[in-house]
Design a protein around this motif. Structure first.
Motif, mmCIF file in Angstrom:
data_model
loop_
_atom_site.group_PDB
_atom_site.id
_atom_site.type_symbol
_atom_site.label_atom_id
_atom_site.label_comp_id
_atom_site.label_asym_id
_atom_site.label_seq_id
_atom_site.Cartn_x
_atom_site.Cartn_y
_atom_site.Cartn_z
ATOM 1 N N GLN A 141 -8.236 -6.999 4.222
ATOM 2 C CA GLN A 141 -8.648 -5.608 4.401
ATOM 3 C C GLN A 141 -7.982 -5.001 5.642
ATOM 4 O O GLN A 141 -7.707 -5.701 6.623
ATOM 5 C CB GLN A 141 -10.164 -5.522 4.552
ATOM 6 C CG GLN A 141 -10.946 -5.930 3.311
ATOM 7 C CD GLN A 141 -10.900 -4.860 2.241
ATOM 8 O OE1 GLN A 141 -11.071 -3.677 2.507
ATOM 9 N NE2 GLN A 141 -10.679 -5.279 1.010
ATOM 10 N N LYS A 142 -7.738 -3.714 5.574
ATOM 11 C CA LYS A 142 -7.203 -2.976 6.723
ATOM 12 C C LYS A 142 -8.307 -2.053 7.219
ATOM 13 O O LYS A 142 -8.735 -1.132 6.509
ATOM 14 C CB LYS A 142 -5.966 -2.174 6.318
ATOM 15 C CG LYS A 142 -5.419 -1.320 7.452
ATOM 16 C CD LYS A 142 -4.074 -0.715 7.105
ATOM 17 C CE LYS A 142 -2.968 -1.735 7.249
ATOM 18 N NZ LYS A 142 -1.634 -1.097 7.200
ATOM 19 N N HIS A 143 -8.794 -2.290 8.442
ATOM 20 C CA HIS A 143 -9.908 -1.520 9.017
ATOM 21 C C HIS A 143 -9.354 -0.275 9.696
ATOM 22 O O HIS A 143 -8.487 -0.362 10.570
ATOM 23 C CB HIS A 143 -10.683 -2.379 10.006
ATOM 24 C CG HIS A 143 -11.269 -3.607 9.372
ATOM 25 N ND1 HIS A 143 -12.445 -3.585 8.662
ATOM 26 C CD2 HIS A 143 -10.817 -4.884 9.309
ATOM 27 C CE1 HIS A 143 -12.712 -4.792 8.203
ATOM 28 N NE2 HIS A 143 -11.733 -5.606 8.580
ATOM 29 N N ILE A 144 -9.893 0.862 9.313
ATOM 30 C CA ILE A 144 -9.332 2.133 9.763
ATOM 31 C C ILE A 144 -10.449 3.093 10.151
ATOM 32 O O ILE A 144 -11.545 3.077 9.570
ATOM 33 C CB ILE A 144 -8.446 2.746 8.645
ATOM 34 C CG1 ILE A 144 -7.700 3.977 9.136
ATOM 35 C CG2 ILE A 144 -9.268 3.076 7.408
ATOM 36 C CD1 ILE A 144 -6.600 4.430 8.185
ATOM 37 N N VAL A 190 -8.977 6.488 -1.194
ATOM 38 C CA VAL A 190 -9.308 5.096 -0.871
ATOM 39 C C VAL A 190 -10.395 4.583 -1.809
ATOM 40 O O VAL A 190 -10.333 3.455 -2.307
ATOM 41 C CB VAL A 190 -9.742 4.974 0.599
ATOM 42 C CG1 VAL A 190 -10.374 3.603 0.869
ATOM 43 C CG2 VAL A 190 -8.550 5.195 1.524
ATOM 44 N N ARG A 200 0.841 -1.208 0.000
ATOM 45 C CA ARG A 200 0.000 0.000 0.000
ATOM 46 C C ARG A 200 0.876 1.259 0.000
ATOM 47 O O ARG A 200 0.501 2.285 -0.548
ATOM 48 C CB ARG A 200 -0.897 0.025 1.232
ATOM 49 C CG ARG A 200 -1.963 -1.062 1.277
ATOM 50 C CD ARG A 200 -2.762 -0.937 2.574
ATOM 51 N NE ARG A 200 -3.853 -1.881 2.627
ATOM 52 C CZ ARG A 200 -3.773 -3.089 3.184
ATOM 53 N NH1 ARG A 200 -2.626 -3.471 3.702
ATOM 54 N NH2 ARG A 200 -4.823 -3.885 3.208
ATOM 55 N N ILE A 216 -12.748 1.856 5.534
ATOM 56 C CA ILE A 216 -12.954 2.973 6.463
ATOM 57 C C ILE A 216 -14.236 2.720 7.242
ATOM 58 O O ILE A 216 -15.332 2.688 6.668
ATOM 59 C CB ILE A 216 -13.022 4.321 5.717
ATOM 60 C CG1 ILE A 216 -11.739 4.541 4.911
ATOM 61 C CG2 ILE A 216 -13.217 5.460 6.714
ATOM 62 C CD1 ILE A 216 -11.730 5.825 4.102
ATOM 63 N N TYR A 260 -8.204 -0.790 2.028
ATOM 64 C CA TYR A 260 -8.617 -0.027 3.202
ATOM 65 C C TYR A 260 -10.139 -0.107 3.367
ATOM 66 O O TYR A 260 -10.888 0.099 2.403
ATOM 67 C CB TYR A 260 -8.214 1.449 3.070
ATOM 68 C CG TYR A 260 -6.775 1.727 3.420
ATOM 69 C CD1 TYR A 260 -6.289 1.480 4.701
ATOM 70 C CD2 TYR A 260 -5.899 2.250 2.478
ATOM 71 C CE1 TYR A 260 -4.973 1.746 5.030
ATOM 72 C CE2 TYR A 260 -4.579 2.519 2.798
ATOM 73 C CZ TYR A 260 -4.118 2.266 4.071
ATOM 74 O OH TYR A 260 -2.818 2.520 4.391
ATOM 75 N N ARG A 316 -7.809 -7.923 -2.307
ATOM 76 C CA ARG A 316 -8.352 -6.781 -1.572
ATOM 77 C C ARG A 316 -9.603 -6.230 -2.220
ATOM 78 O O ARG A 316 -10.526 -5.782 -1.546
ATOM 79 C CB ARG A 316 -7.279 -5.698 -1.454
ATOM 80 C CG ARG A 316 -6.165 -6.062 -0.485
ATOM 81 C CD ARG A 316 -4.961 -5.168 -0.624
ATOM 82 N NE ARG A 316 -3.911 -5.520 0.337
ATOM 83 C CZ ARG A 316 -2.680 -5.088 0.282
ATOM 84 N NH1 ARG A 316 -2.294 -4.275 -0.696
ATOM 85 N NH2 ARG A 316 -1.800 -5.458 1.198
ATOM 86 N N TRP A 322 -6.091 -1.063 -2.570
ATOM 87 C CA TRP A 322 -5.305 -0.819 -1.362
ATOM 88 C C TRP A 322 -5.823 -1.649 -0.190
ATOM 89 O O TRP A 322 -5.089 -1.912 0.756
ATOM 90 C CB TRP A 322 -5.338 0.662 -0.987
ATOM 91 C CG TRP A 322 -4.560 1.533 -1.915
ATOM 92 C CD1 TRP A 322 -3.749 1.143 -2.938
ATOM 93 C CD2 TRP A 322 -4.515 2.968 -1.902
ATOM 94 N NE1 TRP A 322 -3.198 2.235 -3.569
ATOM 95 C CE2 TRP A 322 -3.650 3.366 -2.953
ATOM 96 C CE3 TRP A 322 -5.116 3.932 -1.119
ATOM 97 C CZ2 TRP A 322 -3.380 4.702 -3.224
ATOM 98 C CZ3 TRP A 322 -4.851 5.275 -1.385
ATOM 99 C CH2 TRP A 322 -3.983 5.653 -2.438
ATOM 100 N N GLU A 346 -5.959 0.519 12.301
ATOM 101 C CA GLU A 346 -5.305 1.835 12.274
ATOM 102 C C GLU A 346 -6.277 2.927 12.677
ATOM 103 O O GLU A 346 -7.502 2.809 12.476
ATOM 104 C CB GLU A 346 -4.770 2.164 10.871
ATOM 105 C CG GLU A 346 -3.438 1.561 10.537
ATOM 106 C CD GLU A 346 -2.868 2.137 9.246
ATOM 107 O OE1 GLU A 346 -3.462 3.075 8.674
ATOM 108 O OE2 GLU A 346 -1.826 1.633 8.809
#
Length: 472
Positions: A151-154, A170, A76, A180, A178, A145, A176, A217
């Motif tokens: 997935q990156k939870h932000i 995003v 990313r 949100i 992400y 993804r 990426w 994050e």
């Protein structure tokens, strides 16, 4: 959690890089030695076992180089072009180390007879295969993804233009990965949304959300008016152990990528990064300017002599016209040009543009202006240090005073030497064209200067910079 996935992915990267590096070396060995090519060339070769044994040193050595060049950061963060550049640099350093070891150990029979051709082939093949491997991983990750995996939870804390910019990027790049989860803000009503991301509460709810331990994050995207809450928010995030990043809301104040300096532990943000403020960069550019101006004077001297004679025979007045322009650090200097107009009153001339069909332009002047030959005496300006081969074109003091009041950031162009040609000129912004667009291109050049960028502009000038369709 994404932290565990990233750790596993890094380990996979290391394993794959080790395999690919070994395969690249073995392929280079087969091409040069295993196929019998070296024997056909009459070269002495070592036993295959010795070449294979060196893999014990080569593979770990290259993995260390890849780590040194941060090639195990998340995809990313690391763009494809940036990643390839790091691969190229790491392998180039590896090649230099390889060559140095062979040179220093040339008295040893094994190292003396080690195939240098194999080393070069390994260098080329390894760059290509590592880059291909990394791109394959990137494609797989993007596919996963975009389908909802890895997935990156932000969570965003604070609604601002920085938050909007992050959401926009995003949404434009689902690969990426992400996700949100929402935005916390004290000034927006719960349920409001931007780009499909909702306001899910106020900033006081952050402590409760962090206790749920469901985030990878936190991105602090406070507006400038809420920065007094920053210390408390950071303390909460640090207490929970969640990874936190700060996205400053200064886009309208600092419109470009800032340069960070460490002043004995005190972070200092430069509003604008100018690579040519570095003494080494400035010295390299000046060296190129001196050499280039001398070459230009020699190459164009026959044309300049003919033009000087033609001007003298067809129009009364001096051959060379000296016009005051504003240069480096806002200092005025005399810029040389072949005179292309009739002699006129200096007081009236300094505040007038040349217009289509301008009666002041002589017949010879039309030709030399159209082909930019009138600018060739500026090679002497470059030699004397007033100008550079490449840079923003200088302007007359009257127009500098006018534009600095009308166009934001106009005066930044004077942080570098003005140029004979520039990024704006090769993109068509010469003569009677948009001043704003010209400044945008000048600022891009100033902030992204490299020696390679200069050579690119000079190359483009040869093919599309001489003929000026906007010259009158």
């Amino acid at each position: 959690m994404i932290k565990d996935n990233q750790s596993s992915l890094n380990r996979l990267h290391v394993v794959l890089d080790a395999i690919v590096t070994a395969c690249s070396y073995l392929l280079a060995w087969y091409i040069v030695i295993g196929s019998g090519w070296a024997q056909q060339l009459g070269k002495r070769t070592l036993e295959a076992e010795f070449y294979f044994a060196t893999l014990v040193i080569i593979v770990p050595g290259y993995l260390i180089l890849y780590s040194f060049f941060n090639l195990y950061t998340p995809k990313r963060v690391l763009g494809r072009r940036n990643e390839f550049g790091k691969i190229f640099k790491a392998n180039t350093i590896g090649l230099l180390i390889f060559g140095l070891v062979l040179y220093l150990g040339r008295k040893e029979p094994h190292l003396f007879n080690f195939s240098q051709r194999l080393v070069v082939y390994f260098y080329v093949i390894n760059i290509a295969m590592i880059a291909a491997e990394r791109n394959a991983i990137r494609i797989v990750l993007r596919s996963m993804r975009s389908k909802g995996y890895n997935q990156k939870h932000i969570l965003l804390v604070g609604y601002s233009s920085a938050a909007e910019g992050f959401v926009d990027r995003v949404n434009a790049n689902p690969e990426w990965g992400y996700q949100i989860r929402g935005i916390l803000d004290d000034n927006k009503e719960r349920g409001c949304e931007y780009g499909g991301v909702k306001i899910i509460g106020n900033i006081d709810d952050l402590d409760y959300i962090l206790e749920q331990n469901s985030l990878d994050e936190i991105a602090i995207t406070l507006s400038l008016g809420d920065y007094e809450k920053l210390r408390h928010i950071v303390a909460l995030c640090e207490k929970s152990g969640v990874h936190t990043k700060f996205i400053p809301d200064y886009g309208n104040i600092i419109p470009t990528v800032p340069y960070m300096e460490d002043l004995q532990g005190l972070p200092v943000i430069h509003i604008r990064h100018v690579p040519l403020n570095n003494m080494f960069n400035a010295a390299v550019k000046r060296t190129v300017d001196i050499f280039g101006s001398l070459v230009g004077i020699i190459l164009f001297s026959p044309i300049m002599i003919l033009v000087a004679i033609a001007i003298k025979l067809t129009s009364p007045g001096p051959v060379i016209y000296c016009q005051e322009r504003v240069g480096l650090h806002n200092r005025p200097f005399k810029m040389y040009k072949f005179r292309s107009m009739t002699v006129q009153d200096p007081g009236k001339e300094k505040s007038r543009w040349t217009t289509p069909g301008d009666s002041r332009v002589t017949p010879i002047g039309k030709l030399i202006r159209k082909t930019s030959i009138d600018e060739t005496p500026q090679f002497f300006n470059i030699l004397f240090g007033d100008m550079s081969l490449v840079g923003p074109r200088p302007e007359r003091p009257f127009f500098v005073e006018k534009f600095k009041e009308e166009i934001p950031r106009y005066m930044i162009k004077h942080q570098v030497r003005p140029g004979l040609t520039g990024w704006a000129q090769v993109n068509g912004y010469r003569g009677d064209t948009s001043i704003i667009k010209r400044i945008e291109h000048d600022l891009y050049y100033i902030e992204n200067w490299t020696l390679g960028f200069d050579f690119k502009i000079m190359f483009l000038t040869v093919f599309k910079g001489f003929i000026n369709k906007n010259a009158y």
